[in-house]
Design an enzyme around this catalytic site. Structure first.
Site, short mmCIF file in Angstrom:
data_model
loop_
_atom_site.label_atom_id
_atom_site.label_comp_id
_atom_site.label_asym_id
_atom_site.label_seq_id
_atom_site.Cartn_x
_atom_site.Cartn_y
_atom_site.Cartn_z
N ALA A 10 0.38 -0.94 0.20
CA ALA A 10 -0.20 0.22 -0.07
C ALA A 10 0.78 1.29 0.38
CB ALA A 10 -0.80 0.42 1.22
N ARG A 15 9.63 8.61 -2.82
CA ARG A 15 10.87 8.34 -3.58
C ARG A 15 11.22 7.89 -4.60
NH1 ARG A 15 14.20 6.51 1.39
NH2 ARG A 15 12.09 5.20 2.40
N GLN A 78 -6.60 -0.44 2.04
CA GLN A 78 -6.10 0.51 3.27
C GLN A 78 -6.24 1.14 2.38
OE1 GLN A 78 -2.34 -0.55 3.69
NE2 GLN A 78 -2.61 -0.15 6.55
N GLY A 83 0.19 2.24 8.67
CA GLY A 83 1.00 1.43 9.92
C GLY A 83 1.31 -0.28 9.45
N THR A 84 2.45 -0.87 9.04
CA THR A 84 2.23 -1.87 9.20
C THR A 84 1.22 -3.33 9.58
OG1 THR A 84 4.22 -2.42 9.94
CG2 THR A 84 4.04 -2.14 8.24
N GLY A 141 13.93 -1.81 12.78
CA GLY A 141 13.65 -2.58 13.73
C GLY A 141 14.93 -3.34 14.66
N ASN A 171 15.01 -7.01 12.51
CA ASN A 171 14.05 -7.64 11.16
C ASN A 171 13.96 -6.99 10.11
OD1 ASN A 171 11.29 -7.84 11.37
ND2 ASN A 171 10.75 -6.32 11.94
N LYS A 353 11.17 -12.25 -40.77
CA LYS A 353 10.26 -12.04 -40.30
C LYS A 353 9.12 -13.34 -40.82
CE LYS A 353 6.59 -10.81 -41.38
NZ LYS A 353 5.04 -10.38 -41.66
N TYR A 368 15.88 -9.70 -46.67
CA TYR A 368 14.55 -9.39 -46.28
C TYR A 368 13.76 -10.52 -46.66
CZ TYR A 368 9.64 -8.64 -44.30
OH TYR A 368 8.70 -8.28 -43.72
C1 UD1 Z 1 8.97 -2.29 9.10
C2 UD1 Z 1 9.20 -2.69 10.33
C3 UD1 Z 1 10.71 -2.87 10.55
C4 UD1 Z 1 11.54 -3.42 9.92
C5 UD1 Z 1 11.42 -2.97 8.70
C6 UD1 Z 1 12.29 -3.92 7.03
C7 UD1 Z 1 7.16 -2.10 11.62
C8 UD1 Z 1 5.65 -1.64 12.36
N1 UD1 Z 1 8.35 -1.57 11.11
O1 UD1 Z 1 9.31 -1.09 9.33
O2 UD1 Z 1 11.08 -3.47 11.84
O3 UD1 Z 1 13.01 -3.42 10.27
O4 UD1 Z 1 9.77 -2.70 7.85
O5 UD1 Z 1 12.62 -2.97 5.97
O6 UD1 Z 1 6.78 -3.08 10.71
N2 UD1 Z 1 3.38 -0.49 4.52
C9 UD1 Z 1 1.72 -0.72 4.12
N3 UD1 Z 1 0.70 -0.15 4.99
C10 UD1 Z 1 1.66 0.77 5.98
C11 UD1 Z 1 2.45 0.83 6.08
C12 UD1 Z 1 3.52 0.14 5.42
O7 UD1 Z 1 1.44 -0.86 3.09
O8 UD1 Z 1 0.36 1.40 6.54
C13 UD1 Z 1 3.80 -1.66 3.70
C14 UD1 Z 1 4.10 -0.48 2.58
O9 UD1 Z 1 3.88 -0.03 1.79
C15 UD1 Z 1 6.42 -0.84 2.84
C16 UD1 Z 1 6.36 -1.94 4.51
O10 UD1 Z 1 4.45 -2.47 4.67
O11 UD1 Z 1 6.43 -2.26 1.96
C17 UD1 Z 1 7.06 -1.48 5.31
O12 UD1 Z 1 6.68 -0.57 5.36
P1 UD1 Z 1 8.28 0.79 6.04
O13 UD1 Z 1 6.88 1.52 6.48
O14 UD1 Z 1 8.64 0.47 5.10
O15 UD1 Z 1 8.12 -0.13 7.54
P2 UD1 Z 1 9.54 0.10 8.49
O16 UD1 Z 1 8.99 1.39 8.73
O17 UD1 Z 1 10.55 0.27 7.20
#
Ligand code: UD1
Ligand code: CA
Length: 458
Positions: A10, A15, A78, A83-84, A141, A171, A353, A368
């Site tokens: 999502a 960037r 979403q 957040g993830t 993380g 992580n 061809k 050709y």
């Molecule tokens: C996350 C982890 C972190 C880990 C890192 C590895 C969490 C809270 N943290 O951090 O521990 O080291 O990945 O790269 O999980 N996404 C969604 N919806 C959201 C938020 C994110 O689909 O609401 C997707 C993003 O598109 C991306 C992925 O989840 O593909 C990771 O999201 P991102 O915000 O980059 O996580 P990090 O802050 O890097």
């Protein structure tokens, strides 16, 4: 037991600075997300649930045929990215309550099926994740372990203490987890943290609290867990992946004159002792038989080339089958629908061809050949053209075996030239030429003895 895969895709990908959603940016010729789907197909996932947000329709349309790589892709929106953890929460209504899930990312394209199988094995207790030790763990993380080396929780960079930031085990964000546990834990996530997000990582502390044995594995290759946020990372990952593919090919018995100047955007199957010179691009599904040589700068797409054939430099071969011991190029262009039998020679600046050319036939220079059927052991002279297009429709040219087409002839299709026939050089052939005959269709030569060459006027 059902195996589900949840792919988080999502993110905006700001960037990238692109109109194209990040997960559609190509790596090795395929969208990032397509690489993930290729791996879910390999592990035979029962359910593939993709969480989309930004640019969702474009993403869905790209994979719109109901199945992609023989899989049904389910899409969950979403709308707002909180957040993830929230991203996985939105899948709960469609997520089975039993079985296991893998949590993957649309922008982490190169995780391998082997690694995912190992992760699933490590999650027998209910939860496992892929971790990695990094010299510079900044931004990730951190994995917090107790004295017994058991994982107790994950702390995000922004929430970590000085001491926790010193932890080098990070992580990767990739987990295998029981669906029953996801259904239990996810509704309890809170967003009281430095980023005000629902962190998926918080399920790890929940698992520890529930007395679950948390498994962890490391990837076989670092590139498997690398994510893409900008075009610099995309190009760096592309190079790592190309180098990996090059290494695998060399292990399989291919000589690459320079593995740093080789690009495979698809799949290549090889026999023994294949040799590939520098700056070759191979796309789609290609096969190179024993002893095939590909010269510098060639571009092959969906090419099936049998043993002993030599493709000389700067040839372009697109959707073509070539027999054994043929010689192609340099500077040949073979276009879709072309089938060349054994021992065929196609030389410089020859375009073919949608044509079939029989054993041992040759077109060595500047020709050709389009929509033609050519038998065995025929010779097509330099500058010969099949005039296959009348401005509205395409027509076929048939040339038998052991025939000889003199240089600079125009064969106006539809036309047919019999076995063992000869066409005089410079002919414009508009009528069929019977077998065993000579056709000459050009102005007769005249000798003018009284001719005076003009002189320059002063
Ligand atoms: C996350 C982890 C972190 C880990 C890192 C590895 C969490 C809270 N943290 O951090 O521990 O080291 O990945 O790269 O999980 N996404 C969604 N919806 C959201 C938020 C994110 O689909 O609401 C997707 C993003 O598109 C991306 C992925 O989840 O593909 C990771 O999201 P991102 O915000 O980059 O996580 P990090 O802050 O890097
Ligand atoms: Ca983030």
């Amino acid at each position: 037991m059902t195996l589900s895969v949840i792919i988080l895709a999502a993110g905006k990908g700001t960037r990238m600075n692109s109109r194209l959603p990040k997960v559609l940016q190509p790596l090795a010729g395929q969208p990032l997300l397509a690489h993930v789907f290729a791996q879910t197909a390999r592990i035979e996932a029962d359910r593939v649930i993709t969480v989309y947000g930004h640019g969702g329709d474009v993403v869905k349309d790209t994979f719109k045929c109901p199945s992609y790589a023989q899989q049904v892709i389910e899409w969950v929106e979403q709308a707002e990215q909180k957040g993830t953890g929230h991203a996985v929460q939105v899948t709960l209504p469609v997520l089975p309550t039993t079985g296991q899930s893998l949590i993957l990312y649309g922008d982490v394209p190169l995780v391998r099926a082997d690694t995912l199988r190992r992760l699933l094995d490590a999650a027998k207790g209910g939860l496992a994740m892929i971790t990695l030790k990094l010299d510079n763990p900044t931004g990730y993380g951190r994995i917090v372990r107790d004295q017994a080396d058991k994982i107790t929780r994950i702390v995000e960079q922004k929430d970590a203490s000085e001491q926790e930031r010193a932890i080098t085990e990070v992580n990767t964000g990739i987990y295998a987890v029981d669906n029953a546990l996801l259904h239990r834990w996810l509704p309890n996530l809170s967003n009281e943290n430095a980023q005000g997000e629902y962190y998926l990582t918080d399920i790890v502390a929940m698992a520890a609290k529930d007395g679950i044995e948390i498994g962890s594995i490391q990837p076989s290759y670092a590139f498997e867990v690398e994510g893409v946020n900008d075009r610099l990372q995309l190009s760096a990952l592309e190079r790592q992946w190309q180098r990996h593919q090059a290494n695998e090919l060399m292990k399989a018995g291919v000589t690459l004159l320079d593995p740093a100047r080789f690009d495979l955007r698809g799949n290549l199957t090889v026999g023994q002792d294949v040799q590939i010179d520098i700056n070759v691009i191979i796309e789609g599904e290609c096969y190179l038989g024993d002893g095939v040589r590909v010269g510098a700068g060639c571009h092959l797409r969906n090419a099936k080339i049998s043993s002993g054939t030599k493709i000389l430099a700067y040839s372009i071969i697109d959707d073509v089958t070539i027999g054994s011991d043929a010689f192609i190029g340099p500077f040949a262009r073979l276009r879709p629908g072309t089938v060349l039998a054994d021992g065929v020679h196609i030389g410089n600046f020859v375009e073919v061809k949608n044509s079939r050319i029989g054993d041992g036939s040759k077109a060595n220079h500047l020709a050709y050949i389009g929509d033609a059927m050519i038998g065995a052991e025929s010779n097509i002279g330099a500058g010969t053209i099949t005039c296959n297009y009348d401005g509205a429709n395409k027509h076929q040219t048939v040339i038998g075996s052991h025939s000889f087409i003199g240089s600079n002839s125009s064969l106006v299709a539809p036309v047919s030239i019999g076995d063992n026939a000869t066409v005089g050089a410079g002919s414009v052939v508009t009528k069929d030429v019977p077998a065993d005959t000579l056709a000459v269709a050009r102005g007769l030569q005249r000798i003018i003895t009284t001719y005076i060459r003009p002189k320059k006027t002063k």
